[in-house]
Each structure stands twice: as structure tokens, then as C-alpha cells.
Write a protein that holds these residues in place. Structure first.
Motif, PDB file in Angstrom:
ATOM      1  N   GLY A 247       0.800  -1.221   0.000  1.00  0.00           N
ATOM      2  CA  GLY A 247       0.000   0.000   0.000  1.00  0.00           C
ATOM      3  C   GLY A 247       0.831   1.268   0.000  1.00  0.00           C
ATOM      4  N   VAL A 248       1.975   1.259   0.711  1.00  0.00           N
ATOM      5  CA  VAL A 248       2.840   2.443   0.751  1.00  0.00           C
ATOM      6  C   VAL A 248       3.373   2.756  -0.641  1.00  0.00           C
ATOM      7  CG1 VAL A 248       4.969   3.394   1.698  1.00  0.00           C
ATOM      8  CG2 VAL A 248       3.430   2.084   3.169  1.00  0.00           C
ATOM      9  N   ALA A 249       3.766   1.721  -1.382  1.00  0.00           N
ATOM     10  CA  ALA A 249       4.250   1.920  -2.745  1.00  0.00           C
ATOM     11  C   ALA A 249       3.137   2.485  -3.630  1.00  0.00           C
ATOM     12  CB  ALA A 249       4.764   0.608  -3.326  1.00  0.00           C
ATOM     13  N   GLY A 250       1.900   2.042  -3.405  1.00  0.00           N
ATOM     14  CA  GLY A 250       0.779   2.585  -4.177  1.00  0.00           C
ATOM     15  C   GLY A 250       0.580   4.070  -3.932  1.00  0.00           C
ATOM     16  N   VAL A 251       0.677   4.496  -2.671  1.00  0.00           N
ATOM     17  CA  VAL A 251       0.540   5.919  -2.350  1.00  0.00           C
ATOM     18  C   VAL A 251       1.706   6.718  -2.930  1.00  0.00           C
ATOM     19  CG1 VAL A 251       0.370   7.596  -0.466  1.00  0.00           C
ATOM     20  CG2 VAL A 251      -0.778   5.395  -0.273  1.00  0.00           C
ATOM     21  N   LEU A 252       2.916   6.125  -2.930  1.00  0.00           N
ATOM     22  CA  LEU A 252       4.074   6.787  -3.524  1.00  0.00           C
ATOM     23  C   LEU A 252       3.858   7.044  -5.012  1.00  0.00           C
ATOM     24  CD1 LEU A 252       7.158   5.055  -1.867  1.00  0.00           C
ATOM     25  CD2 LEU A 252       6.641   7.491  -1.846  1.00  0.00           C
ATOM     26  N   PHE A 253       3.352   6.047  -5.724  1.00  0.00           N
ATOM     27  CA  PHE A 253       3.088   6.221  -7.143  1.00  0.00           C
ATOM     28  C   PHE A 253       1.945   7.209  -7.373  1.00  0.00           C
ATOM     29  CE2 PHE A 253       5.638   2.420  -7.699  1.00  0.00           C
ATOM     30  CZ  PHE A 253       6.213   2.610  -8.950  1.00  0.00           C
ATOM     31  N   ALA A 254       0.969   7.243  -6.462  1.00  0.00           N
ATOM     32  CA  ALA A 254      -0.107   8.229  -6.579  1.00  0.00           C
ATOM     33  C   ALA A 254       0.429   9.651  -6.409  1.00  0.00           C
ATOM     34  CB  ALA A 254      -1.197   7.948  -5.542  1.00  0.00           C
ATOM     35  N   ASN A 255       1.362   9.820  -5.480  1.00  0.00           N
ATOM     36  CA  ASN A 255       2.003  11.133  -5.316  1.00  0.00           C
ATOM     37  C   ASN A 255       2.813  11.511  -6.553  1.00  0.00           C
ATOM     38  OD1 ASN A 255       0.924  11.384  -2.771  1.00  0.00           O
ATOM     39  ND2 ASN A 255       2.779  10.773  -1.694  1.00  0.00           N
ATOM     40  N   ALA A 256       3.510  10.514  -7.137  1.00  0.00           N
ATOM     41  CA  ALA A 256       4.258  10.780  -8.369  1.00  0.00           C
ATOM     42  C   ALA A 256       3.316  11.175  -9.492  1.00  0.00           C
ATOM     43  CB  ALA A 256       5.060   9.537  -8.758  1.00  0.00           C
ATOM     44  N   ARG A 257       2.132  10.588  -9.512  1.00  0.00           N
ATOM     45  CA  ARG A 257       1.134  10.957 -10.526  1.00  0.00           C
ATOM     46  C   ARG A 257       0.706  12.409 -10.376  1.00  0.00           C
ATOM     47  NH1 ARG A 257      -4.043  12.612  -9.635  1.00  0.00           N
ATOM     48  NH2 ARG A 257      -4.291  10.967  -8.078  1.00  0.00           N
ATOM     49  N   LYS A 258       0.568  12.875  -9.122  1.00  0.00           N
ATOM     50  CA  LYS A 258       0.193  14.269  -8.900  1.00  0.00           C
ATOM     51  C   LYS A 258       1.269  15.216  -9.403  1.00  0.00           C
ATOM     52  CE  LYS A 258      -2.556  13.131  -4.803  1.00  0.00           C
ATOM     53  NZ  LYS A 258      -2.681  13.272  -3.324  1.00  0.00           N
ATOM     54  N   VAL A 259       2.529  14.861  -9.161  1.00  0.00           N
ATOM     55  CA  VAL A 259       3.632  15.693  -9.642  1.00  0.00           C
ATOM     56  C   VAL A 259       3.640  15.729 -11.168  1.00  0.00           C
ATOM     57  CG1 VAL A 259       6.146  15.960  -9.694  1.00  0.00           C
ATOM     58  CG2 VAL A 259       5.010  15.250  -7.584  1.00  0.00           C
ATOM     59  N   CYS A 260       3.436  14.572 -11.808  1.00  0.00           N
ATOM     60  CA  CYS A 260       3.398  14.523 -13.273  1.00  0.00           C
ATOM     61  C   CYS A 260       2.228  15.329 -13.825  1.00  0.00           C
ATOM     62  CB  CYS A 260       3.303  13.071 -13.738  1.00  0.00           C
ATOM     63  SG  CYS A 260       4.780  12.080 -13.414  1.00  0.00           S
ATOM     64  N   THR A 261       1.093  15.309 -13.119  1.00  0.00           N
ATOM     65  CA  THR A 261      -0.064  16.098 -13.554  1.00  0.00           C
ATOM     66  C   THR A 261       0.256  17.589 -13.560  1.00  0.00           C
ATOM     67  OG1 THR A 261      -1.586  14.437 -12.681  1.00  0.00           O
ATOM     68  CG2 THR A 261      -2.481  16.625 -13.083  1.00  0.00           C
ATOM     69  N   ILE A 262       0.918  18.057 -12.504  1.00  0.00           N
ATOM     70  CA  ILE A 262       1.271  19.478 -12.422  1.00  0.00           C
ATOM     71  C   ILE A 262       2.294  19.838 -13.494  1.00  0.00           C
ATOM     72  CG2 ILE A 262       2.348  21.233 -10.963  1.00  0.00           C
ATOM     73  CD1 ILE A 262       1.131  19.808  -8.552  1.00  0.00           C
ATOM     74  N   LEU A 263       3.308  18.972 -13.693  1.00  0.00           N
ATOM     75  CA  LEU A 263       4.312  19.250 -14.710  1.00  0.00           C
ATOM     76  C   LEU A 263       3.703  19.230 -16.115  1.00  0.00           C
ATOM     77  CD1 LEU A 263       7.345  17.172 -13.361  1.00  0.00           C
ATOM     78  CD2 LEU A 263       6.954  19.642 -13.175  1.00  0.00           C
ATOM     79  N   LEU A 264       2.764  18.318 -16.344  1.00  0.00           N
ATOM     80  CA  LEU A 264       2.111  18.243 -17.650  1.00  0.00           C
ATOM     81  C   LEU A 264       1.243  19.476 -17.914  1.00  0.00           C
ATOM     82  CD1 LEU A 264       1.656  16.455 -20.159  1.00  0.00           C
ATOM     83  CD2 LEU A 264      -0.292  15.429 -18.971  1.00  0.00           C
ATOM     84  N   SER A 265       0.699  20.053 -16.838  1.00  0.00           N
ATOM     85  CA  SER A 265      -0.132  21.249 -17.009  1.00  0.00           C
ATOM     86  C   SER A 265       0.671  22.436 -17.532  1.00  0.00           C
ATOM     87  CB  SER A 265      -0.800  21.616 -15.679  1.00  0.00           C
ATOM     88  OG  SER A 265       0.176  22.008 -14.724  1.00  0.00           O
ATOM     89  N   PHE A 266       1.992  22.463 -17.245  1.00  0.00           N
ATOM     90  CA  PHE A 266       2.829  23.531 -17.775  1.00  0.00           C
ATOM     91  C   PHE A 266       3.003  23.393 -19.290  1.00  0.00           C
ATOM     92  CE2 PHE A 266       4.196  23.631 -13.328  1.00  0.00           C
ATOM     93  CZ  PHE A 266       4.164  24.990 -13.077  1.00  0.00           C
ATOM     94  N   ILE A 267       2.918  22.163 -19.787  1.00  0.00           N
ATOM     95  CA  ILE A 267       3.053  21.940 -21.225  1.00  0.00           C
ATOM     96  C   ILE A 267       1.749  22.235 -21.959  1.00  0.00           C
ATOM     97  CG2 ILE A 267       3.615  20.200 -22.989  1.00  0.00           C
ATOM     98  CD1 ILE A 267       5.307  18.782 -20.889  1.00  0.00           C
ATOM     99  N   LEU A 268       0.622  21.815 -21.347  1.00  0.00           N
ATOM    100  CA  LEU A 268      -0.671  21.968 -22.009  1.00  0.00           C
ATOM    101  C   LEU A 268      -1.248  23.369 -21.851  1.00  0.00           C
ATOM    102  CD1 LEU A 268      -2.325  18.562 -21.004  1.00  0.00           C
ATOM    103  CD2 LEU A 268      -1.163  19.141 -23.138  1.00  0.00           C
ATOM    104  N   PHE A 269      -0.950  24.045 -20.746  1.00  0.00           N
ATOM    105  CA  PHE A 269      -1.504  25.375 -20.473  1.00  0.00           C
ATOM    106  C   PHE A 269      -0.365  26.349 -20.198  1.00  0.00           C
ATOM    107  CE2 PHE A 269      -4.327  22.080 -18.751  1.00  0.00           C
ATOM    108  CZ  PHE A 269      -5.437  22.263 -19.558  1.00  0.00           C
ATOM    109  N   SER A 270      -0.555  27.563 -20.642  1.00  0.00           N
ATOM    110  CA  SER A 270       0.469  28.593 -20.427  1.00  0.00           C
ATOM    111  C   SER A 270       0.300  29.209 -19.040  1.00  0.00           C
ATOM    112  CB  SER A 270       0.358  29.683 -21.496  1.00  0.00           C
ATOM    113  OG  SER A 270      -0.918  30.262 -21.478  1.00  0.00           O
ATOM    114  N   LYS A 271       1.251  28.949 -18.160  1.00  0.00           N
ATOM    115  CA  LYS A 271       1.226  29.533 -16.824  1.00  0.00           C
ATOM    116  C   LYS A 271       2.656  29.650 -16.324  1.00  0.00           C
ATOM    117  CE  LYS A 271       0.287  25.102 -14.537  1.00  0.00           C
ATOM    118  NZ  LYS A 271      -0.639  24.402 -13.637  1.00  0.00           N
TER     119      LYS A 271
END
Length: 322
Positions: A247-271
Motif C-alpha cells: 500500500g505504501v508503494a501505491g501511495v508513492l506512485f499516486a504522489n508521483a502521478r500528482k507531480v506529473c499532472t502538475i508538470l504536464l499542465s505547464f506543457i498543455l496550459f500557459s502559466k
């Protein structure tokens, strides 16, 4: 989690279970043939084809669904008494209580350095997400003095985070110990969530209002359907990680997904990329590095303890031979 996502997960898990069974009705048998006495009356060929879950395991999966519904409900209710960045801060530190509860539920132990790494990673994720909120063009709604002084918001967020942290550990126990399939876990837990959400949204009047809005705005309906499909496939991968790595590894990957979502938003949206984003990323990377070092320390301790037990065993056998 929206009601549309829950319904799509129910449909997806039903199709997945149907493809794995010859009769095509595995979810029905999962719910109806949970009693071993009833199952024993079937012939051997039928019992081999059908997957039967014991009543105790079925109740445990139902508890997971109830905890998920309560966690999401309390988290959304807390927004009436606290700000969104505060909710982000609580949810970002979910990894720490997940590790602590894992010791009680699954027996997994972690080093002090791993707890420090999880806390730093949660702080970095909170800073990164809060920076994304504050840099948004849409201004946050101001909170009145009475609401900002209320302790009900943090209390609800704390309870929501603890309930949400217990879910991955229970899922790990079900997937690894009870040998429950991911599709079965998704079906039963989301069936419980669906009942809770339908009852609550019907009582509050949100269900009819949401239905009217979706019928008038088909683009919103398509977005919700696409979001539900992505959530279903993401949950399948998430549960596979929990089944194989915990379960801890699952939460770690979920946190990594949040970071990737924020980084991807810089590519898709101008901010703009400001100092808060940089600080948040540095804290996340520091937490990952410390977590890696903590994992190495834990492996060294296990290896040293194994060698000590082995040397003691060799010494005893040598004395016995002498």
C-alpha cells in the motif's frame, strides 16, 4: 470521486469479471454464492469455473467501500469550513499515516529516515500544489473570519486523511492475503460507494441538478465519461502496484502521478513557473532521495539479521557435531 466514475468502474469491473468466467456472470455469483455451504451443493465442475468470495472477505471489501465514501465525503464537506490549500496540505501528507497504519494492518515496518522522507515529500507536494493554486488566474474565494477560525474544517480533513490512509493497507491485505482479484475488489467496493453516493445526492438534490446539467451540456457529459474511463484504468494499475509492492508503494506512485499532472499542465496550459514550484519540486526530490536511502538501510538491517541467524545456526550445528 464522482458518481459517473463509480458507475464506470462498476461496468468495467463487471465486464472484466465476465470475461474471466465462462458464464459471464461472475459479479452476480460473487454476491450470491458467498456462502460456502451453498457452494458445496454445486458440482465440482461448476465450482472450478466460478470464483466464490467468502462472506468475511466480502464484508472486508464492503468496509473499504464505506471508508472510501466517508473519506471523500468528509473531505468535500471540509471545504465549507476551510480553504482548498489546507485540504491539499492534509491530503499530500497521506503517506505518513499510511506507513503508520501499515504497521498495524499488514505488519510492515519502516525506518525513521523513511518517515522523515515521507513527511518531506508530503510537504513538497503540498507546496507544489498550493503554488499551482495560487498562480492560477482564477482567484480563490475569500473565507470569512468565522469560517477561518472554525476548527471543524481541520478536524474533518484529519479524519478524512486517516480514513483514506487506511484504505491502501486494507486493499493490500485483501489482495495479498485474501487473494482477491482487482476486478472483484473494484466491483464490490464501488457498489457500496455507488449506493452511498446515490442516497446522499438524492437527499441533497444534487443528483437531479447534475442530471439536468449533463443533459443540457453534452460536452460536460463526455468529459465526465472520459474521466471515469481514465480513472478505471488508473485504479487497475494502482491496485496492481498495491498487490505486488504494498500500500505504501501505491501511495508513492499516486504522489508521483500528482507531480506529473502538475508538470504536464505547464506543457498543455500557459502559466508561469515561480519559486514556489521550484521549492516544491526540490522537496519532493529530496524526499525521494531520503526514501531511497532509508530503503537501503532497511535492506542492510534485514541482511545483517539474516546473516546473524545463519551464523548462529551454523555454530549450533558445529557444536552438535563436536
Amino acid at each position: 470521486m464522482t458518481l459517473v466514475e463509480v458507475v464506470i468502474m462498476l461496468i468495467g469491473s463487471t465486464l472484466a469479471n465476465s470475461s474471466n468466467s465462462s458464464g459471464g456472470d461472475a459479479p452476480i455469483h460473487t454476491l450470491l454464492l458467498c456462502n460456502n455451504k451453498c457452494a458445496s451443493k454445486k458440482n465440482n465442475k461448476t465450482t472450478q469455473q466460478q470464483r466464490i468470495i467468502p462472506m468475511k472477505t466480502l464484508l472486508q471489501i464492503s468496509i473499504v467501500g464505506i471508508l472510501l465514501a466517508l473519506a471523500h465525503g468528509l473531505g468535500n464537506t471540509a471545504l465549507q469550513y476551510s480553504s482548498y490549500p489546507l485540504k491539499v496540505a492534509f491530503k499530500s501528507c497521506k503517506l505518513v499515516p499510511t506507513m503508520a497504519l501499515g504497521k498495524c494492518v499488514t505488519g510492515r515496518k519502516h525506518t525513521v529516515l523513511q518517515y522523515i522522507a515521507a513527511l518531506i515529500m508530503g510537504m513538497g507536494l503540498a507546496v507544489l500544489t498550493a503554488a499551482d493554486v495560487f498562480s492560477s488566474k482564477t482567484k480563490l474565494q475569500s473565507i470569512s473570519d468565522q469560517e477561518s477560525l472554525s476548527l471543524l474544517g481541520p478536524i474533518l480533513l484529519g479524519i478524512s486523511t486517516i480514513l483514506d490512509s487506511a484504505v491502501p493497507n486494507l486493499q493490500e491485505q485483501l489482495l495479498q492475503s485474501a487473494k482477491v482479484n482487482t476486478s472483484e475488489l473494484i466491483f464490490v467496493s464501488n457498489a457500496i460507494m455507488c449506493l452511498v453516493l446515490v442516497a446522499y445526492t438524492t437527499y441533497s438534490g444534487e443528483l437531479i441538478a447534475a442530471w439536468n446539467y449533463c443533459t443540457q451540456h453534452m460536452d460536460a457529459s463526455m468529459i465526465l465519461v472520459c474521466q471515469g474511463l481514465c480513472a478505471y484504468f488508473g485504479l487497475q494499475c494502482y491496485l496492481a502496484i498495491i498487490r505486488d509492492h504494498g500500500g505504501v508503494a501505491g501511495v508513492l506512485f499516486a504522489n508521483a502521478r500528482k507531480v506529473c499532472t502538475i508538470l504536464l499542465s505547464f506543457i498543455l496550459f500557459s502559466k508561469p513557473f515561480n519559486v514556489r514550484h521550484f521549492l516544491g519540486l526540490m522537496l519532493v526530490f529530496l524526499g525521494v532521495y531520503l526514501g531511497y536511502k532509508g530503503k537501503q538501510q532497511q535492506q542492510k538491517k534485514k541482511k545483517g539479521a539474516h546473516q546473524k541467524r545463519k551464523s548462529k545456526g551454523d555454530g549450533k550445528s558445529h557444536d552438535h557435531n563436536v
